[in-house]
Design an enzyme around this catalytic site. Sequence first.
Site, PDB file in Angstrom:
ATOM      1  CE  LYS A   2      -3.899   2.232   0.466  1.00  0.00           C
ATOM      2  NZ  LYS A   2      -3.461   3.018  -0.714  1.00  0.00           N
TER       3      LYS A   2
ATOM      4  CE  LYS B 168       4.318   7.271   5.795  1.00  0.00           C
ATOM      5  NZ  LYS B 168       3.856   8.262   4.830  1.00  0.00           N
TER       6      LYS B 168
ATOM      7  CE  LYS C 217       5.196   7.439  -1.600  1.00  0.00           C
ATOM      8  NZ  LYS C 217       4.491   7.789  -0.358  1.00  0.00           N
TER       9      LYS C 217
ATOM     10  CB  THR D 258      -2.466  13.549   5.086  1.00  0.00           C
ATOM     11  OG1 THR D 258      -2.808  12.514   4.163  1.00  0.00           O
ATOM     12  CG2 THR D 258      -1.002  13.408   5.460  1.00  0.00           C
TER      13      THR D 258
ATOM     14  CG  ASN E 283      -4.161  16.936   0.367  1.00  0.00           C
ATOM     15  OD1 ASN E 283      -3.922  16.557   1.519  1.00  0.00           O
ATOM     16  ND2 ASN E 283      -5.309  16.679  -0.211  1.00  0.00           N
TER      17      ASN E 283
ATOM     18  CB  SER F  11      -5.544   4.961   2.040  1.00  0.00           C
ATOM     19  OG  SER F  11      -5.325   6.046   1.180  1.00  0.00           O
TER      20      SER F  11
HETATM   21  N1  GLU Z   1       1.122   9.070  -0.061  1.00  0.00           N
HETATM   22  C1  GLU Z   1       0.624   8.991   1.271  1.00  0.00           C
HETATM   23  C2  GLU Z   1       1.733   8.580   2.215  1.00  0.00           C
HETATM   24  O1  GLU Z   1       2.900   8.785   1.952  1.00  0.00           O
HETATM   25  C3  GLU Z   1      -0.632   8.130   1.381  1.00  0.00           C
HETATM   26  C4  GLU Z   1      -0.471   6.714   0.980  1.00  0.00           C
HETATM   27  C5  GLU Z   1      -1.780   5.917   0.924  1.00  0.00           C
HETATM   28  O2  GLU Z   1      -2.823   6.494   1.189  1.00  0.00           O
HETATM   29  O3  GLU Z   1      -1.702   4.742   0.609  1.00  0.00           O
HETATM   30  O4  GLU Z   1       1.496   8.123   3.307  1.00  0.00           O
END
Ligand code: GLU
Length: 423
Positions: free
Chosen positions: A79, A103, A115, A199, A230, A357
């Site tokens: 994810k 995370k 990613k 976020t 954002n 998410s």
């Molecule tokens: N790009 C965001 C992050 O770095 C969200 C990633 C997601 O929602 O999967 O955490």
Amino acid sequence: MSTMINEQGKQRAATLLENTQKIVKEALGKLDYDEATYELLKEPLRFLEVRIPVRMDDGKVEIFTGYRSQHTTAVGPAKGGIRFHPDVTAEEVKALSIWMSIKCGLFDLPFGGGKGGVVCDPRHMSFPELERVARGYVRAISQIVGPSKDIPAPDVYTSPQVMSWMLDEYTTINEMDKPGFITGKPVALGGSRGRERATALGVFIALREAAKLKNKKPEDLSVIIQGFGNVGGNLAKICYDAGIKVIGISDAYGALYDPKGLEIPSLLEKRDSFGLVTNQFDDVITNADLLTRECDILVPAALENQITEKNAPLIQASILVEAANGPTTAEAEEILNKRGILIVPDVLANAGGVTVSYFEWVQNNQGYYWSAEEVEKKLEEKMVAAFVNTMTVAKERNVGTRLAAYMVGLKKHADAMKLRGWV
Ligand code: GLU
């Protein structure tokens, strides 16, 4: 000249990855995992590099480079977001995918880290060009992603609109509706209520909890936020609405600072779709200058490597909340820790995005959608739990907050790998 910048960027990304690996090693060591566990977690399990031919508006074909990294899938599907930025490199994407694993572990989400990135500059592309890059990227990676394999999301310079094109491309290729393929979608396409500001709301909750630890009341706080996209923009609004003074904000080209507090709603109205606003003002200071101005809480919400050994001794804030991924270098962190500045690390502070998410993916899977209040209540619970866990480990084990967050975040992945017989 541009090759030189490129080389420097590559070097910085390589350092980022090396530093991440160092902390992963240290965290696993503190938890008594064996060398094999580190060997498997120090690099992504799978890393794909693709070339995407795109016909530009002038009729010429340009070839873009893209990446997708799947750090670990022992706990569940990978994810993580997709970044569209000229400075994207393979090493950066790898490091970012490792952070995603941390995370997900720290917030107890059933995912490994992923990613993606495309080397491109949306600021200099038309909307149709952006759409063709987004669709081309999905075609290139479609075999390794999906609702139970790897679930992308937005990141720097990718919006809910970009997610919509990507979803459309993916469901066209697969000839079936799969809204759980991607998160951060608009609500009309199965997005979660509350995802857009998730976020920022998570950062706000982390900021509030950190202020409590330092015995500071919200109404006495002054905050500087680097970045007005954002995350930075939404955070500025949430702080403003909560009566917290936002005394500095910035975009890629400059910063605004006013110790009396900025009028955030009017700045948000003036902002363009890339979060740019300072170009409309004369009284602009530099981003570098902003970071060392007087404030209680400093929130870098832009890109990596902003707080370095050079400016760390000059930072006046007593709390640093990392809304961006990787804004603080290892050398700077050492200085800040010595100075007693409380760091709320990125993997904790900005994980509200991936948490919602996850809620979006759950809603897609069950086909039943929650209210914004429900989403935000669940986010609050997850944020506070992760914050308390991190601070407790930091205190009990006498380690820095980043190392503590890595220790909590890596445990589930390491245990799952062992249970599966991978190590
Ligand atoms: N790009 C965001 C992050 O770095 C969200 C990633 C997601 O929602 O999967 O955490």
